[in-house]
Design a protein around this motif. Structure first.
Motif, PDB file in Angstrom:
ATOM      1  N   UNK A   1     -16.299  19.491  48.506  1.00 13.73           N
ATOM      2  CA  UNK A   1     -15.992  19.893  47.144  1.00 13.73           C
ATOM      3  C   UNK A   1     -14.918  20.978  47.095  1.00 13.73           C
ATOM      4  N   UNK A   2     -14.656  21.622  48.271  1.00 10.66           N
ATOM      5  CA  UNK A   2     -13.655  22.676  48.294  1.00 10.66           C
ATOM      6  C   UNK A   2     -12.263  22.060  48.411  1.00 10.66           C
ATOM      7  N   UNK A   3     -11.409  22.399  47.468  1.00  8.80           N
ATOM      8  CA  UNK A   3     -10.049  21.880  47.527  1.00  8.80           C
ATOM      9  C   UNK A   3      -9.198  22.786  48.407  1.00  8.80           C
ATOM     10  N   UNK A   4      -8.555  22.216  49.389  1.00  5.74           N
ATOM     11  CA  UNK A   4      -7.719  22.998  50.289  1.00  5.74           C
ATOM     12  C   UNK A   4      -6.417  23.349  49.587  1.00  5.74           C
ATOM     13  N   UNK A   5      -6.081  24.634  49.602  1.00  8.58           N
ATOM     14  CA  UNK A   5      -4.854  25.087  48.946  1.00  8.58           C
ATOM     15  C   UNK A   5      -3.697  25.072  49.929  1.00  8.58           C
ATOM     16  N   UNK A   6      -2.535  24.760  49.382  1.00 11.34           N
ATOM     17  CA  UNK A   6      -1.301  24.809  50.158  1.00 11.34           C
ATOM     18  C   UNK A   6      -0.305  25.685  49.396  1.00 11.34           C
ATOM     19  N   UNK A   7       0.678  26.167  50.111  1.00  5.83           N
ATOM     20  CA  UNK A   7       1.691  27.025  49.485  1.00  5.83           C
ATOM     21  C   UNK A   7       2.955  26.209  49.243  1.00  5.83           C
ATOM     22  N   UNK A   8       3.407  26.243  48.002  1.00 10.11           N
ATOM     23  CA  UNK A   8       4.610  25.509  47.598  1.00 10.11           C
ATOM     24  C   UNK A   8       5.661  26.487  47.103  1.00 10.11           C
ATOM     25  N   UNK A   9       6.912  26.137  47.324  1.00 10.48           N
ATOM     26  CA  UNK A   9       8.017  27.037  46.989  1.00 10.48           C
ATOM     27  C   UNK A   9       9.129  26.263  46.294  1.00 10.48           C
ATOM     28  N   UNK A  10       9.798  26.909  45.332  1.00  5.44           N
ATOM     29  CA  UNK A  10      10.934  26.303  44.644  1.00  5.44           C
ATOM     30  C   UNK A  10      11.851  27.421  44.166  1.00  5.44           C
TER      31      UNK A  10
ATOM     32  N   UNK B   1      -3.690  23.333  45.011  1.00  8.83           N
ATOM     33  CA  UNK B   1      -4.282  22.244  45.791  1.00  8.83           C
ATOM     34  C   UNK B   1      -3.378  21.015  45.904  1.00  8.83           C
ATOM     35  N   UNK B   2      -2.344  20.932  45.083  1.00  2.00           N
ATOM     36  CA  UNK B   2      -1.489  19.742  45.113  1.00  2.00           C
ATOM     37  C   UNK B   2      -0.119  20.074  44.552  1.00  2.00           C
ATOM     38  N   UNK B   3       0.844  19.178  44.802  1.00  2.00           N
ATOM     39  CA  UNK B   3       2.183  19.337  44.242  1.00  2.00           C
ATOM     40  C   UNK B   3       2.136  19.274  42.720  1.00  2.00           C
ATOM     41  N   UNK B   4       1.289  18.386  42.191  1.00  2.00           N
ATOM     42  CA  UNK B   4       1.165  18.253  40.741  1.00  2.00           C
ATOM     43  C   UNK B   4       0.705  19.553  40.112  1.00  2.00           C
ATOM     44  N   UNK B   5      -0.276  20.199  40.734  1.00  2.00           N
ATOM     45  CA  UNK B   5      -0.779  21.474  40.212  1.00  2.00           C
ATOM     46  C   UNK B   5       0.310  22.543  40.268  1.00  2.00           C
ATOM     47  N   UNK B   6       1.113  22.525  41.334  1.00  2.00           N
ATOM     48  CA  UNK B   6       2.196  23.502  41.450  1.00  2.00           C
ATOM     49  C   UNK B   6       3.238  23.285  40.356  1.00  2.00           C
ATOM     50  N   UNK B   7       3.602  22.033  40.116  1.00  2.00           N
ATOM     51  CA  UNK B   7       4.588  21.723  39.069  1.00  2.00           C
ATOM     52  C   UNK B   7       4.082  22.173  37.698  1.00  2.00           C
ATOM     53  N   UNK B   8       2.787  21.944  37.439  1.00  2.00           N
ATOM     54  CA  UNK B   8       2.223  22.370  36.157  1.00  2.00           C
ATOM     55  C   UNK B   8       2.269  23.885  36.010  1.00  2.00           C
ATOM     56  N   UNK B   9       1.953  24.606  37.077  1.00  2.00           N
ATOM     57  CA  UNK B   9       1.975  26.075  37.021  1.00  2.00           C
ATOM     58  C   UNK B   9       3.394  26.593  36.831  1.00  2.00           C
ATOM     59  N   UNK B  10       4.362  25.913  37.443  1.00  2.00           N
ATOM     60  CA  UNK B  10       5.765  26.315  37.281  1.00  2.00           C
ATOM     61  C   UNK B  10       6.319  25.939  35.906  1.00  2.00           C
TER      62      UNK B  10
ATOM     63  N   UNK C   1       9.870  16.152  38.514  1.00  2.00           N
ATOM     64  CA  UNK C   1       9.275  16.292  39.844  1.00  2.00           C
ATOM     65  C   UNK C   1      10.290  16.947  40.784  1.00  2.00           C
ATOM     66  N   UNK C   2      10.148  18.261  40.954  1.00  2.00           N
ATOM     67  CA  UNK C   2      11.086  19.011  41.788  1.00  2.00           C
ATOM     68  C   UNK C   2      10.984  18.617  43.258  1.00  2.00           C
ATOM     69  N   UNK C   3       9.809  18.141  43.668  1.00  2.00           N
ATOM     70  CA  UNK C   3       9.638  17.749  45.062  1.00  2.00           C
ATOM     71  C   UNK C   3      10.447  16.495  45.370  1.00  2.00           C
ATOM     72  N   UNK C   4      10.426  15.515  44.464  1.00  2.00           N
ATOM     73  CA  UNK C   4      11.212  14.304  44.668  1.00  2.00           C
ATOM     74  C   UNK C   4      12.704  14.601  44.630  1.00  2.00           C
ATOM     75  N   UNK C   5      13.075  15.628  43.874  1.00  2.00           N
ATOM     76  CA  UNK C   5      14.488  15.994  43.756  1.00  2.00           C
ATOM     77  C   UNK C   5      14.962  16.866  44.912  1.00  2.00           C
ATOM     78  N   UNK C   6      14.049  17.256  45.776  1.00  2.00           N
ATOM     79  CA  UNK C   6      14.407  18.110  46.896  1.00  2.00           C
ATOM     80  C   UNK C   6      14.540  19.571  46.530  1.00  2.00           C
ATOM     81  N   UNK C   7      14.091  19.951  45.323  1.00  2.00           N
ATOM     82  CA  UNK C   7      14.221  21.328  44.864  1.00  2.00           C
ATOM     83  C   UNK C   7      12.960  22.139  45.114  1.00  2.00           C
TER      84      UNK C   7
END
Length: 219
Positions: free
Chosen positions: A9-18, A30-39, A44-50
């Motif tokens: 049930x514990x979601x593993x967190x990762x660090x994302x940067x842009x 916990x995910x790229x989607x969550x990071x994009x929402x917070x930003x 999709x900045x990840x698909x764009x390489x940003x």
């Protein structure tokens, strides 16, 4: 068995940067989607390489200390990520104003010092669970803020709609009163026109008789 269920049930967190605007931004999510929402990203900045996942120990440590919180630093700098970062200091500098090149020896010393400043920081299971719980708390806070803003917008929309309805009702009432008065005036005008026409006919007949009597009296 209960221990395994808890780990699932514990979601593993990762660090994302842009990089957005004048700032580099980082977040533990916990995910790229969550990071994009917070930003607040609209694409999709990840698909764009940003945007990317980072394992830089300093950035990971900073974001894991405040999961779900967007941390910033001036774009292009290598300083620490914080909640409130100042604007870059070289916004108005031209391309010709470059820093003097460092010697290979100084570069080597800098790399050695930087490596020494970045000891390996591994996140154990307990710290990961704590970070995940903090992220979920921050996520709930953001969601509460969104609901609060939506409720405020709904109240403002209801207030405007009520004001428009009140103004429209007053306008419709005044228009009906005007139309009723105009109809009364038109009816009175019709009556006056008929009286005026009848008076003119009466006068024409009387005038003809009086003119005939006047002519006979003059003969």
């Amino acid at each position: 068995m209960p221990k395994q269920a808890k780990s699932k049930s514990t979601r593993k967190l990762k660090t994302y940067q842009t990089s957005l605007g004048f700032y580099d931004q980082a977040i533990a999510a916990p995910s790229m989607k969550a990071a994009l929402q917070a930003w607040g990203a609209s694409s999709n900045l990840f698909h764009q390489g940003a945007a990317k996942e980072t394992d830089d120990p300093d950035i990971v440590a900073a974001t894991m200390a405040k999961p779900g919180v967007v941390l910033r630093r001036p774009v292009g700098s290598d300083g620490p990520f914080t909640e409130s970062a100042e604007l870059p200091t070289d916004l108005g500098e031209g391309k010709s104003e470059r820093k003097p090149k460092r010697s290979p020896k100084s570069k080597s010393r800098k790399r050695t010092a930087r490596t020494a400043r970045k000891p390996s920081r591994k996140i154990d299971d307990q710290a990961a669970r704590k970070a995940a719980a903090a992220f979920e708390k921050e996520e709930r806070r953001r969601e509460a803020e969104r609901r609060k803003e939506e409720a405020a917008r709904a109240r403002e929309r209801a207030r405007r709609e009520k004001a428009v309805a009140t103004a429209q009702a007053a306008f419709d009432k005044a228009r009906r009163e005007h139309e009723a008065r105009a109809e009364e005036i038109e009816a009175e005008r019709t009556v006056l026109d008929e009286r005026a026409e009848a008076e003119q006919d009466r006068w024409d007949k009387q005038r003809m008789k009086l003119e005939q009597a006047l002519r006979r009296a003059r003969e």
